[in-house]
Scaffold this motif. Structure first.
Motif, PDB file in Angstrom:
ATOM      1  N   GLU A  53      34.511  35.070  41.696  1.00  0.00           N
ATOM      2  CA  GLU A  53      33.989  33.831  41.125  1.00  0.00           C
ATOM      3  C   GLU A  53      35.121  32.827  40.946  1.00  0.00           C
ATOM      4  O   GLU A  53      34.970  31.645  41.214  1.00  0.00           O
ATOM      5  N   ARG A  54      36.269  33.318  40.524  1.00  0.00           N
ATOM      6  CA  ARG A  54      37.415  32.423  40.337  1.00  0.00           C
ATOM      7  C   ARG A  54      37.925  31.878  41.668  1.00  0.00           C
ATOM      8  O   ARG A  54      38.425  30.749  41.735  1.00  0.00           O
ATOM      9  N   CYS A  55      37.792  32.654  42.728  1.00  0.00           N
ATOM     10  CA  CYS A  55      38.116  32.133  44.069  1.00  0.00           C
ATOM     11  C   CYS A  55      37.208  30.959  44.403  1.00  0.00           C
ATOM     12  O   CYS A  55      37.643  29.957  44.983  1.00  0.00           O
ATOM     13  N   GLY A  56      35.941  31.084  44.022  1.00  0.00           N
ATOM     14  CA  GLY A  56      35.002  29.979  44.230  1.00  0.00           C
ATOM     15  C   GLY A  56      35.422  28.742  43.460  1.00  0.00           C
ATOM     16  O   GLY A  56      35.327  27.614  43.966  1.00  0.00           O
ATOM     17  N   ASP A  57      35.876  28.938  42.217  1.00  0.00           N
ATOM     18  CA  ASP A  57      36.365  27.808  41.421  1.00  0.00           C
ATOM     19  C   ASP A  57      37.548  27.140  42.111  1.00  0.00           C
ATOM     20  O   ASP A  57      37.637  25.901  42.155  1.00  0.00           O
ATOM     21  N   GLU A  58      38.457  27.949  42.637  1.00  0.00           N
ATOM     22  CA  GLU A  58      39.634  27.400  43.322  1.00  0.00           C
ATOM     23  C   GLU A  58      39.226  26.664  44.602  1.00  0.00           C
ATOM     24  O   GLU A  58      39.776  25.610  44.922  1.00  0.00           O
ATOM     25  N   ALA A  59      38.256  27.209  45.318  1.00  0.00           N
ATOM     26  CA  ALA A  59      37.773  26.546  46.535  1.00  0.00           C
ATOM     27  C   ALA A  59      37.165  25.185  46.187  1.00  0.00           C
ATOM     28  O   ALA A  59      37.374  24.196  46.905  1.00  0.00           O
ATOM     29  N   GLU A  60      36.429  25.144  45.083  1.00  0.00           N
ATOM     30  CA  GLU A  60      35.854  23.863  44.655  1.00  0.00           C
ATOM     31  C   GLU A  60      36.968  22.879  44.290  1.00  0.00           C
ATOM     32  O   GLU A  60      36.893  21.690  44.609  1.00  0.00           O
ATOM     33  N   ARG A  61      38.005  23.360  43.631  1.00  0.00           N
ATOM     34  CA  ARG A  61      39.142  22.511  43.271  1.00  0.00           C
ATOM     35  C   ARG A  61      39.799  21.950  44.549  1.00  0.00           C
ATOM     36  O   ARG A  61      40.146  20.769  44.616  1.00  0.00           O
ATOM     37  N   ILE A  62      39.957  22.794  45.554  1.00  0.00           N
ATOM     38  CA  ILE A  62      40.527  22.340  46.831  1.00  0.00           C
ATOM     39  C   ILE A  62      39.633  21.268  47.452  1.00  0.00           C
ATOM     40  O   ILE A  62      40.119  20.250  47.958  1.00  0.00           O
TER      41      ILE A  62
END
Length: 192
Positions: A53-62
Motif C-alpha cells: 500500500e505504501r508503494c502505491g502512495d509513493e507511486a501517487e507521489r511520483i
C-alpha cells in the motif's frame, strides 16, 4: 498525463484492496486460530500488504511530481536519469511477488541485496541534482521535484526489501530484519 491519472485511480484501488485483504486476514486468524507456518504466512502477508500500500502512495507521489514537471516551464530537461532506478525498483517489486508465490527465500535474499544498489543510485542522483541546482539556481523548483521522485523510488525499493524479509520469515521462520545483507543471505541459503 493519462498515465498520471491511471496511477491515481489505481492507488485508490490499492487502498480498497488493502482494507479488504486485511479484514480477511483478521477473520481467518479469529475463526481458525492458525499456528506455526500458517500463522507466519498470515502475519507476513499482513505486513507485506502494508508495504505494498505504501508503494502505491509513493507511486501517487511520483505521479503528482511528474504532473508538476510536465505542466511547468516548457523546455525543462531533467538533470538526472531516473529510468534505471525506476526499472530497478519495479523489478524488485516483481521479484518479491515471485519469491512470495514460489516461497523462495533465496530469491528474496537477492532482493534485499539489490536494495543496496538502489540506495547508491538515490545518493548519486541527489548529489547530481544538488550540483545542478548550484550551477543554475533557476532550476531549483524543478530539481526539488526530481529529488522527491528519486526519494519516492528509493522508498519503494525499501518497501520491496521489507517484503523480501517477510518472505524469508514466512518460509524459514527467521526474522532477518536489521541483521544485514550477509546474514540475510546466509539464513536464506543455509536452510534451503
Amino acid at each position: 498525463m493519462s498515465l498520471v491519472d491511471q496511477v491515481r485511480e489505481r492507488e485508490k484501488e490499492i487502498n480498497r484492496l488493502e482494507v479488504e485483504i486485511d479484514e480477511r486476514i483478521t477473520n481467518l486468524i479469529a475463526r481458525n486460530q492458525p499456528t506455526a507456518i500458517d500463522l507466519r504466512m498470515l502475519l507476513s502477508i499482513s505486513k507485506m500488504l502494508t508495504d505494498m500500500e505504501r508503494c502505491g502512495d509513493e507511486a501517487e507521489r511520483i505521479a503528482k511530481m511528474a504532473r508538476r514537471l510536465h505542466e511547468g516551464t516548457a523546455g525543462y530537461e531533467p538533470v538526472v536519469e531516473l529510468r534505471h532506478m525506476s526499472s530497478s525498483v519495479a523489478g524488485m517489486i516483481n521479484d518479491v511477488l515471485d519469491a512470495f508465490a514460489r516461497q523462495d527465500a533465496v530469491h528474496a535474499a537477492q532482493i534485499v541485496r539489490s536494495d543496496k544498489e538502489v540506495d547508491r543510485e538515490w545518493k548519486g542522483s541527489l548529489r547530481h541534482i544538488i550540483t545542478y541546482m548550484i550551477e543554475d539556481p533557476r532550476t531549483i523548483s524543478h530539481s526539488i521535484d526530481l529529488i522527491f521522485i528519486a526519494r519516492a523510488l528509493e522508498r519503494i525499493g525499501d518497501h520491496a526489501k521489507n517484503m523480501a524479509e517477510r518472505v524469508i520469515y514466512m518460509v524459514r521462520g527467521d526474522d532477518v530484519r536489521h541483521t544485514g545483507v550477509k546474514n540475510t543471505e546466509r539464513t536464506a541459503r543455509d536452510k534451503a
